[in-house]
Design a protein around this motif. Sequence first.
Motif, mmCIF file in Angstrom:
data_model
loop_
_atom_site.group_PDB
_atom_site.id
_atom_site.type_symbol
_atom_site.label_atom_id
_atom_site.label_comp_id
_atom_site.label_asym_id
_atom_site.label_seq_id
_atom_site.Cartn_x
_atom_site.Cartn_y
_atom_site.Cartn_z
ATOM 1 N N GLY A 1 -9.463 -2.341 -29.211
ATOM 2 C CA GLY A 1 -8.539 -3.171 -30.004
ATOM 3 C C GLY A 1 -7.281 -3.488 -29.224
ATOM 4 N N LEU A 2 -6.712 -2.420 -28.609
ATOM 5 C CA LEU A 2 -5.480 -2.619 -27.835
ATOM 6 C C LEU A 2 -5.711 -3.551 -26.646
ATOM 7 C CD1 LEU A 2 -3.907 0.968 -27.785
ATOM 8 C CD2 LEU A 2 -3.002 -1.070 -28.907
ATOM 9 N N GLY A 3 -6.853 -3.281 -25.975
ATOM 10 C CA GLY A 3 -7.205 -4.135 -24.831
ATOM 11 C C GLY A 3 -7.371 -5.578 -25.269
ATOM 12 N N GLY A 4 -8.078 -5.751 -26.417
ATOM 13 C CA GLY A 4 -8.296 -7.105 -26.946
ATOM 14 C C GLY A 4 -6.988 -7.794 -27.284
ATOM 15 N N ALA A 5 -6.075 -7.018 -27.930
ATOM 16 C CA ALA A 5 -4.776 -7.585 -28.308
ATOM 17 C C ALA A 5 -3.998 -8.005 -27.070
ATOM 18 C CB ALA A 5 -3.987 -6.574 -29.120
ATOM 19 N N LEU A 6 -4.046 -7.151 -26.036
ATOM 20 C CA LEU A 6 -3.328 -7.475 -24.790
ATOM 21 C C LEU A 6 -3.888 -8.740 -24.155
ATOM 22 C CD1 LEU A 6 -2.799 -4.004 -23.076
ATOM 23 C CD2 LEU A 6 -1.042 -5.610 -23.825
ATOM 24 N N ILE A 7 -5.238 -8.807 -24.117
ATOM 25 C CA ILE A 7 -5.877 -9.989 -23.518
ATOM 26 C C ILE A 7 -5.524 -11.236 -24.328
ATOM 27 C CG2 ILE A 7 -8.115 -11.087 -23.044
ATOM 28 C CD1 ILE A 7 -9.151 -8.201 -22.412
ATOM 29 N N THR A 8 -5.607 -11.098 -25.674
ATOM 30 C CA THR A 8 -5.271 -12.245 -26.532
ATOM 31 C C THR A 8 -3.844 -12.711 -26.271
ATOM 32 O OG1 THR A 8 -6.650 -11.257 -28.214
ATOM 33 C CG2 THR A 8 -5.225 -13.048 -28.936
ATOM 34 N N ASN A 9 -2.930 -11.713 -26.176
ATOM 35 C CA ASN A 9 -1.535 -12.033 -25.914
ATOM 36 C C ASN A 9 -1.363 -12.799 -24.616
ATOM 37 O OD1 ASN A 9 0.694 -11.589 -27.462
ATOM 38 N ND2 ASN A 9 0.510 -9.372 -27.328
ATOM 39 N N ALA A 10 -2.016 -12.261 -23.573
ATOM 40 C CA ALA A 10 -1.884 -12.878 -22.249
ATOM 41 C C ALA A 10 -2.454 -14.293 -22.269
ATOM 42 C CB ALA A 10 -2.606 -12.023 -21.213
ATOM 43 N N VAL A 11 -3.616 -14.443 -22.922
ATOM 44 C CA VAL A 11 -4.246 -15.770 -22.992
ATOM 45 C C VAL A 11 -3.356 -16.740 -23.775
ATOM 46 C CG1 VAL A 11 -6.229 -17.048 -23.918
ATOM 47 C CG2 VAL A 11 -6.595 -14.890 -22.725
ATOM 48 N N THR A 12 -2.814 -16.257 -24.914
ATOM 49 C CA THR A 12 -1.954 -17.117 -25.734
ATOM 50 C C THR A 12 -0.722 -17.541 -24.942
ATOM 51 O OG1 THR A 12 -2.648 -15.804 -27.618
ATOM 52 C CG2 THR A 12 -0.810 -17.296 -27.971
#
Lengths: 289, 287
Positions: free
Chosen positions: B27-38
């Motif tokens: 979840g944390l990894g996904g959130a970080l990736i989503t953040n970076a992509v956004t």
Amino acid sequence: MEDKESKQKNTTRVAIIGLIGTILTVCGGLTGALISGATTIYKVQQETQRLAIAAPLNDQPLQVNTRQIAISSSKVSKLDPNKVSVYQDMGFVIALPLSGWEETNKKTYADLFLEQATNLSPLILFTKWIEVDWDDQPLREIRYMEPVQIEFLEGSTENGVAVDPAQLDFDTYKFFNQFIILALDKAVAEENFTLYELALDWGTLHQGGVNTLVANPDSQYVFEQVSWELKGVRVNDRLADLTLQRWALFAQAPDRDYIIELQYVPAAGQSIQVWDDLQAYLDAFRVIH
Amino acid sequence: MAEQLKSPAFRIAMLGLLGSVLTVCGGLGGALITNAVTLYQVQRQNQKVALSAPLGGQTLKVDTGTIFITRQDAAALDPEAFYINLEQAFIMHRPLTGWDAMHEMTVQEQLAEDNVTCQMICDQPVYRIRYGEPIEIESDRATTVNGHLIPDEILTLTETLHGPPPWRLPSYSQMVLNVYDKSALQKIGLQTLPDMILLMTRFSTGRINRVVAQENSHFAIVQFSSTYQGIRVNGETVAMTFDSWLLFAEADNAFYTVEITYTPQSGQPVQVWDDLQLYISQFRVVQ
């Protein structure tokens, strides 16, 4: 046989609970990612509305958050009258003068020209294009009461151009830290200038001294920083070089264009509070929509 | 104790814990990736600038994130499609069908075409691409630009250069690239990107409708328009608007300006606008 059935039931239950857990985790993860993405977008957009321009060789930038400039009439009525002056007719709000500052008696563009032995705002130079068209346009000026006294000497230069003291009308000139707002009726301003032309022409009045010009694509504001160099002058009775720093914010409402000009005169011994006060005036400025 | 550790319940609990830890990490990894992509997407979006001409004119779209490219990327471009000038550190699209060959000249030669004597930075290079035939425009002392009569000094100059009115002057849909060496500009007191913007817009007769100059960036875009009234084209009195976009880019040693001019009322095919859009959007500075 019964044992086998009960084991199977147990397994199914565990599997369903696991599935529910997985679905909840996926939903939670997706929601978290969405919230996180939305927060990032909001933060980035906030950041792009916040402009900070430092004068050259000066660490401290003057900042403006363009997102908060526009204010509705209903919100204006909630502002503290002990802190701000609301000019409904001119469509803007400014801070009341802080300690050591005063609001001058200049009320129109034509009043800018009335003083003598004072360094006047570069706004007066627009007259070469508009002549008397702006004379009755409203204006407000707040000044730090202690001016810096400048004496031009033999060999003094202004932006690299020699100044002949014999040609000047006065021995000394007062330079003020000041905050000026000119509220131009759009019908009058647009005869000659769009908001961007006001900004560009204000810049050209500074003879190559424009250091920064910011006009973001999703914003209707322009923010500029310029320097005005005086070399070989006497500042408060001491021989020195002095660089005036000016910032101007160009903003608009449906029926008015605004030029908000700040002048900072960095003189030795002057309180740092002067700078903080200028920032406070810019922070408090609002355009009523 | 050892028995407890071996019990199935404990094993299941451990597996559950491991699963939870993995889920949290995922979840944390996904959130970080989503953040970076956004963040990347928002930043890329902010680099895409769209500037419309007023009154329903065309909208120029420029991806400012692609203006500056490396020499390696430049070397990978197709030289048949792109004019690659590594000496002047820029790349532009070659003329498309219907457009004249690229004309290379100096500022002095460019001004001489209008019988104007060059006063400064005369040797700086100019690259121009024009679309086919010009529109012949006939104007006189009663012609207005953006609602104002043409200033007397400009009328006098026009009369000196072209004789008494009416004046028949050509107008082109075109792209003009100027390269200004920074050391040459410094000699005349121009040092910064704002200096360049002010210089180039000071002499414009057009109405400046929009300026985009992002904080800490090395480019700016200006959109301006000139609406002429009381001019004659093909014997008919008409009003005509010339929309222009001016892209400024700053490299270590030079400033670049790319100007495109388009007339919606020219009667030229809409492809002309698409081509102009392509020329400016494909312009690159090599760094």
